[in-house]
Design an enzyme around this catalytic site. Structure first.
Site, PDB file in Angstrom:
ATOM      1  N   GLU A 113      40.150  42.064  31.032  1.00 15.40           N
ATOM      2  CA  GLU A 113      40.052  42.148  29.411  1.00 15.40           C
ATOM      3  C   GLU A 113      39.925  40.829  28.658  1.00 15.40           C
ATOM      4  O   GLU A 113      39.315  40.953  27.671  1.00 15.40           O
ATOM      5  CB  GLU A 113      40.941  43.314  28.913  1.00 15.40           C
ATOM      6  CG  GLU A 113      40.888  44.640  29.262  1.00 15.40           C
ATOM      7  CD  GLU A 113      41.594  45.188  30.547  1.00 15.40           C
ATOM      8  OE1 GLU A 113      41.680  46.220  31.169  1.00 15.40           O
ATOM      9  OE2 GLU A 113      42.114  44.030  31.210  1.00 15.40           O
ATOM     10  N   PHE A 152      51.806  57.669  28.837  1.00 20.23           N
ATOM     11  CA  PHE A 152      51.049  56.594  29.921  1.00 20.23           C
ATOM     12  C   PHE A 152      50.274  55.749  29.189  1.00 20.23           C
ATOM     13  O   PHE A 152      49.263  56.113  28.516  1.00 20.23           O
ATOM     14  CB  PHE A 152      50.741  57.554  30.822  1.00 20.23           C
ATOM     15  CG  PHE A 152      50.055  56.607  31.990  1.00 20.23           C
ATOM     16  CD1 PHE A 152      50.738  55.812  32.896  1.00 20.23           C
ATOM     17  CD2 PHE A 152      48.504  56.715  32.048  1.00 20.23           C
ATOM     18  CE1 PHE A 152      50.060  55.116  33.854  1.00 20.23           C
ATOM     19  CE2 PHE A 152      47.967  55.815  33.105  1.00 20.23           C
ATOM     20  CZ  PHE A 152      48.539  55.056  33.857  1.00 20.23           C
ATOM     21  N   GLN A 153      50.457  54.303  29.362  1.00 23.75           N
ATOM     22  CA  GLN A 153      49.378  53.251  28.883  1.00 23.75           C
ATOM     23  C   GLN A 153      49.391  53.439  27.331  1.00 23.75           C
ATOM     24  O   GLN A 153      48.404  53.303  26.798  1.00 23.75           O
ATOM     25  CB  GLN A 153      48.024  53.649  29.412  1.00 23.75           C
ATOM     26  CG  GLN A 153      47.953  53.167  30.900  1.00 23.75           C
ATOM     27  CD  GLN A 153      46.543  52.701  31.410  1.00 23.75           C
ATOM     28  OE1 GLN A 153      45.616  53.432  31.037  1.00 23.75           O
ATOM     29  NE2 GLN A 153      46.464  51.978  32.459  1.00 23.75           N
ATOM     30  N   LYS A 201      42.277  59.260  21.878  1.00 23.12           N
ATOM     31  CA  LYS A 201      41.335  59.745  22.803  1.00 23.12           C
ATOM     32  C   LYS A 201      40.960  61.378  22.223  1.00 23.12           C
ATOM     33  O   LYS A 201      39.784  61.763  22.583  1.00 23.12           O
ATOM     34  CB  LYS A 201      42.153  60.182  24.099  1.00 23.12           C
ATOM     35  CG  LYS A 201      41.160  60.527  25.400  1.00 23.12           C
ATOM     36  CD  LYS A 201      41.685  60.454  26.759  1.00 23.12           C
ATOM     37  CE  LYS A 201      40.664  60.871  27.739  1.00 23.12           C
ATOM     38  NZ  LYS A 201      41.168  61.032  29.115  1.00 23.12           N
ATOM     39  N   MET A 228      45.755  16.798  31.324  1.00 23.47           N
ATOM     40  CA  MET A 228      46.138  16.451  30.231  1.00 23.47           C
ATOM     41  C   MET A 228      47.705  16.412  30.231  1.00 23.47           C
ATOM     42  O   MET A 228      48.252  15.576  29.605  1.00 23.47           O
ATOM     43  CB  MET A 228      45.516  17.578  28.807  1.00 23.47           C
ATOM     44  CG  MET A 228      45.855  17.077  27.726  1.00 23.47           C
ATOM     45  SD  MET A 228      44.940  15.352  27.225  1.00 23.47           S
ATOM     46  CE  MET A 228      43.377  15.904  26.933  1.00 23.47           C
TER      47      MET A 228
END
Length: 584
Positions: free
Chosen positions: A52, A114-115, A164, A482
């Site tokens: 993502e 969940f999630q 949802k 760097m």
């Protein structure tokens, strides 16, 4: 006449009505109703990324190279949290993106389902605005608002969290023109009296400089054209931040090069010694200002910016002008021309003589080698071979990023995509995916360091799947370049964890992904390797083994003003007849 449809269908319809043609995303349980609607249409392309974070960076690349908002679709919980780095990157660099996240059903919010994650709470500090939509009837209106907020005023990321059950439920679709946008209408026209005052200051200035930033590019191509007209008409010198490269052509006669910590000597000296600084669409970030109390100490400062919160946030200015860069420059040109197109020609001539003397320092000079590929040489050859091509360049973050900004020239806006404010390692590869999706027939090159590139290397799978011929130009010094440079110069050469002892074989890695790779070590073979990379009709990884301990100069050390720069051996010798990196 109102239309009834499910929330999931509303999402797809709203994207179509907003002119979206590409969405970058990754499916999951909380967004499956939306993905089902995506499956049943052919107007919007969905690009399946591998992470993502990659989706958001790809959307940034798409947005920065097209001027249109990038769109992301991810699931709840880890899908949303993985997007946070990209959101913060877009916020700091003012990139317009709209992120759609799934959420557990409304009746489960707060139950640690969940999630489940508090996506709106987590992303509130790293978005321009965000929404949790609990009513399907409000969904379409909210999506249209999100596009309006993301693209109006100072651009930035917005996020809509969609439970949802809202996606399954029926509701009334609202057309874009009926969406509520009147509550956010930033000021685009600058104050005419202030603009007239600026015209007077231009007429009297003896040592002026234009300091430009990404705001010029965000304002659109017309703003860049107006800037070029103003610079050419006044004959004022112009410099730019990392994000503003390309707004004024690098081949232009008034161009001083990039400004700031790794900016050019002449640009930094001009900023320090000017008597009039005109900031056009930049935010006075710390990589530009250095030590604030010693920043351009003798100048009158003007700041043109559409974001009023940026005015006097870091540097107190003598003349603030709030407005869109394009509108302000248009009015400024009109007023200045009507007053006789006057400048202090004699003083300006002396100022250019001083600038030309600074240019003789040749601050980008370096000692080349026939044995080892110097990173500066690699980028000079890449620039020379691709100059004139329909080319877009993305970068990762580190030394290679600064060398690319120093040695590659951009004559048009929107051709240079890099992570400025957040300095996000792993940005460049997914960004190149987004750019190539937007410009399928163009040459898209990601200038990378091996450490930064590895952070999102999985997006090579996306490139192979979608047949995107992105070119990965890796400057491989087997170091965190760097970090190692700072440890050498500022931490007594104590190299604490600034290298990896387990780097992959990038050629075999390319083959494992199903694309092509090449390793080059000999400077004599570099041009041939670059040409092979460009000629190959698919994704290509070019592993360029470069000098391990090369430092990026010029460099303004932390806590020093612009006129105290570290120069490399070659340019220092040009400047003061000595060798070794010294403060001059």
């Amino acid at each position: 006449m109102t239309r009834q449809m499910t929330g999931a269908k509303m999402v797809v319809q709203a994207l179509k009505d907003q002119g979206v043609d590409t969405v970058f995303g990754y499916p999951g349980g909380a967004v499956l109703p939306i993905y089902d609607e995506v499956f049943q249409q052919n107007d919007i392309r969905h690009v399946l990324v591998r992470h993502e974070q990659g989706a958001v960076h790809a959307a940034e690349g798409y947005a920065r190279s097209t001027g249109k908002p990038g769109v992301v679709l991810v699931t709840s919980g880890p899908g949303a949290t993985n997007a946070v780095t990209g959101l913060t990157d877009a916020l700091l660099d003012s990139i317009p993106i709209v992120v759609l996240t799934g959420q557990v059903p409304t009746f489960m919010i707060g139950t640690d389902g969940f999630q489940e994650a508090d996506t709106v709470g987590i992303t509130r500090p790293c978005t321009k605005h965000n929404w949790l939509v609990k009513d399907t009837n409000k969904l379409a209106d909210t999506i249209h608002q999100a596009f309006h907020v993301a693209t109006t005023g100072r651009p930035g990321p917005t996020l809509i969290d969609i439970p949802k059950d809202v996606q399954f439920a029926q509701g009334t679709y609202v057309e874009p023109q009926k969406a509520r946008t009147e509550h956010y209408q930033p000021q685009v026209k600058g104050d005419i009296d202030a603009i007239t005052r600026l015209a007077e200051m231009i007429e009297a200035a003896e040592r002026p400089v234009f300091y430009t930033g990404g705001g010029v590019i965000n304002s659109g191509t017309a703003a860049s054209q107006l800037l070029r007209e103003l610079v050419d008409a006044t004959n004022f010198p112009i410099t730019s931040t990392l994000m503003g490269l390309g707004a004024y052509p690098a081949s232009g006669k008034n161009w001083l090069g990039m400004l700031g910590m790794h900016g050019l000597y002449e640009a930094n000296m001009a900023m320090h010694d000017c008597d009039l600084m005109i900031n056009v669409g930049a935010r006075f970030d710390d990589r530009i200002t250095g030590r604030i109390d010693a920043f351009s100490p003798g100048s009158k400062k003007v700041h043109i910016d559409i974001d009023p919160s940026s005015i006097n946030k870091v540097i107190h200015v003598d003349l603030p002008i709030v407005g869109d860069v394009g509108h302000v420059l248009e009015d400024l040109l009109r007023i200045w021309k009507s007053r006789g197109r006057k400048t202090n020609v004699e003083a300006l001539g002396n100022w250019w003589k001083q600038i030309d003397a600074w240019k003789e320092v040749n601050c980008l000079d370096y000692k080349n080698s026939t044995q080892t590929i110097k990173p500066q040489h690699a980028l000079q050859r890449l620039e020379a071979i691709t100059r004139g091509m329909d080319r877009y360049v993305t970068t990762e973050v580190g030394q290679h990023q600064m060398w690319a900004a120093q040695f590659m020239g951009f004559d048009e806006p929107g051709r240079w995509m890099t992570s400025g404010g957040l300095g996000t390692m792993g940005y460049g590869l997914p960004a190149s995916v987004g750019v190539q999706m937007a410009h399928p027939d163009s040459v898209v090159i990601n200038v990378a360091g091996e450490a930064s590139w590895l952070m999102n290397m999985q997006e090579m799978g996306t490139a192979v799947q979608f047949r995107l011929p992105i070119k990965q130009f890796i400057l491989n010094n087997e170091r965190l370049g760097m970090v190692r440079q700072w440890q050498e110069l500022l931490h007594g050469e104590r190299y604490s964890h600034s290298w990896s002892e387990a780097l992959p074989d990038f050629v075999k890695l390319a083959e494992a992904f199903g694309c092509k790779g090449r390793l080059v070590k000999d400077p004599a073979e570099l041009d041939d390797a670059i040409q092979e990379m460009l000629d190959y009709d698919g994704p290509f990884i070019l592993d360029v083994m470069v000098e391990k301990h090369e430092n990026c100069f010029p460099m303004i050390p932390s806590g020093e003003p612009h006129n105290k720069m570290l120069l490399g051996e070659a340019s220092t010798a040009d400047a003061i007849g000595t060798s070794g990196a010294v403060l001059v």
